[in-house]
Each structure stands twice: as structure tokens, then as C-alpha cells.
Design a protein around this motif. Structure first.
Motif, PDB file in Angstrom:
ATOM      1  N   SER A  18      30.860  30.483 -27.893  1.00 17.68           N
ATOM      2  CA  SER A  18      31.839  29.888 -27.277  1.00 17.68           C
ATOM      3  C   SER A  18      32.337  30.873 -25.910  1.00 17.68           C
ATOM      4  O   SER A  18      32.376  32.010 -25.938  1.00 17.68           O
ATOM      5  CB  SER A  18      33.185  29.666 -28.058  1.00 17.68           C
ATOM      6  N   THR A  28      44.129  29.634 -31.639  1.00 21.25           N
ATOM      7  CA  THR A  28      44.009  28.192 -32.248  1.00 21.25           C
ATOM      8  C   THR A  28      44.038  27.947 -33.452  1.00 21.25           C
ATOM      9  O   THR A  28      44.645  27.114 -34.129  1.00 21.25           O
ATOM     10  CB  THR A  28      42.729  27.773 -31.407  1.00 21.25           C
ATOM     11  N   TYR A  39      43.678  19.812 -39.000  1.00 17.23           N
ATOM     12  CA  TYR A  39      42.149  20.308 -38.233  1.00 17.23           C
ATOM     13  C   TYR A  39      42.667  20.960 -36.952  1.00 17.23           C
ATOM     14  O   TYR A  39      43.758  21.134 -36.625  1.00 17.23           O
ATOM     15  CB  TYR A  39      41.355  19.060 -38.090  1.00 17.23           C
ATOM     16  N   THR A  41      40.429  22.254 -33.189  1.00 13.40           N
ATOM     17  CA  THR A  41      38.968  21.973 -32.518  1.00 13.40           C
ATOM     18  C   THR A  41      38.802  23.236 -31.691  1.00 13.40           C
ATOM     19  O   THR A  41      39.500  23.962 -31.063  1.00 13.40           O
ATOM     20  CB  THR A  41      39.340  20.821 -31.505  1.00 13.40           C
ATOM     21  N   THR A  43      35.384  24.520 -28.657  1.00 10.59           N
ATOM     22  CA  THR A  43      34.138  23.984 -27.779  1.00 10.59           C
ATOM     23  C   THR A  43      33.499  25.099 -27.638  1.00 10.59           C
ATOM     24  O   THR A  43      33.616  26.379 -27.331  1.00 10.59           O
ATOM     25  CB  THR A  43      35.064  23.671 -26.252  1.00 10.59           C
ATOM     26  N   LEU A  49      32.383  19.715 -28.629  1.00 12.20           N
ATOM     27  CA  LEU A  49      33.403  19.887 -29.263  1.00 12.20           C
ATOM     28  C   LEU A  49      33.267  19.719 -30.868  1.00 12.20           C
ATOM     29  O   LEU A  49      32.687  18.995 -31.460  1.00 12.20           O
ATOM     30  CB  LEU A  49      34.373  18.583 -29.170  1.00 12.20           C
ATOM     31  N   TYR A  50      33.990  20.815 -31.625  1.00 11.76           N
ATOM     32  CA  TYR A  50      33.917  21.042 -33.150  1.00 11.76           C
ATOM     33  C   TYR A  50      35.253  20.839 -33.573  1.00 11.76           C
ATOM     34  O   TYR A  50      36.227  21.426 -33.069  1.00 11.76           O
ATOM     35  CB  TYR A  50      33.423  22.320 -33.466  1.00 11.76           C
ATOM     36  N   ILE A  51      35.275  19.724 -34.527  1.00 12.39           N
ATOM     37  CA  ILE A  51      36.499  19.355 -35.296  1.00 12.39           C
ATOM     38  C   ILE A  51      36.543  19.998 -36.559  1.00 12.39           C
ATOM     39  O   ILE A  51      35.563  19.583 -37.427  1.00 12.39           O
ATOM     40  CB  ILE A  51      36.933  18.207 -35.290  1.00 12.39           C
TER      41      ILE A  51
END
Length: 74
Positions: A18, A28, A39, A41, A43, A49-51
Motif C-alpha cells: 500500500s 484506520t 469492517y 477498508t 487500498t 480496495l480491500y474490505i
């Protein structure tokens, strides 16, 4: 920045690079764990995008920012 995320009840981990700083990533994740969000997120370098579910979070490993060395180190 290399990020590795372990998720409970999963034999594999999520691993990606990242452009975010370690401080941004930590903030975050801390915000998600300290709130009612289920959840968070992130990037990666390529814009994917990763959730990630907060409840299933086993661990987060944030790698250090290291420049690549060229040549021989003696």
C-alpha cells in the motif's frame, strides 16, 4: 508499505503493498475497532480496495518502509 492481515478461521492471510503510511493504516484500523463499524477498508498500490471484517481480525502486520538496495553490500 507491506501489509499482512490475518483473519480468524482462515488458513490464509491477506497480503498486499500500500502507498499509505503506517500511521494512516494504524489509524484506520484503530478507528474501526473502536467504533461500531463491522469492517474497515484499505487500498493497495494498484488501486484495489480491500474490505476487512473487524470482528474476524486476528492480527495486522505493517511492514517498514524500506528503500531497495542496488548492488552488493559487504
Amino acid at each position: 508499505m507491506e501489509i499482512r492481515i490475518g483473519i480468524t478461521n482462515s488458513g490464509r492471510e491477506l497480503s498486499f503493498e500500500s502507498a499509505q503510511t503506517a500511521t494512516e493504516i494504524e489509524q484506520t484500523i484503530s478507528d474501526a475497532l473502536g467504533s461500531d463499524k463491522s469492517y474497515f477498508t484499505l487500498t493497495d498500490d494498484k488501486g484495489r480496495l480491500y474490505i476487512v471484517p473487524s470482528a474476524g481480525l486476528a492480527y495486522v502486520e505493517i511492514g517498514s518502509e524500506e528503500t531497495r538496495r542496488i548492488g552488493f553490500v559487504g
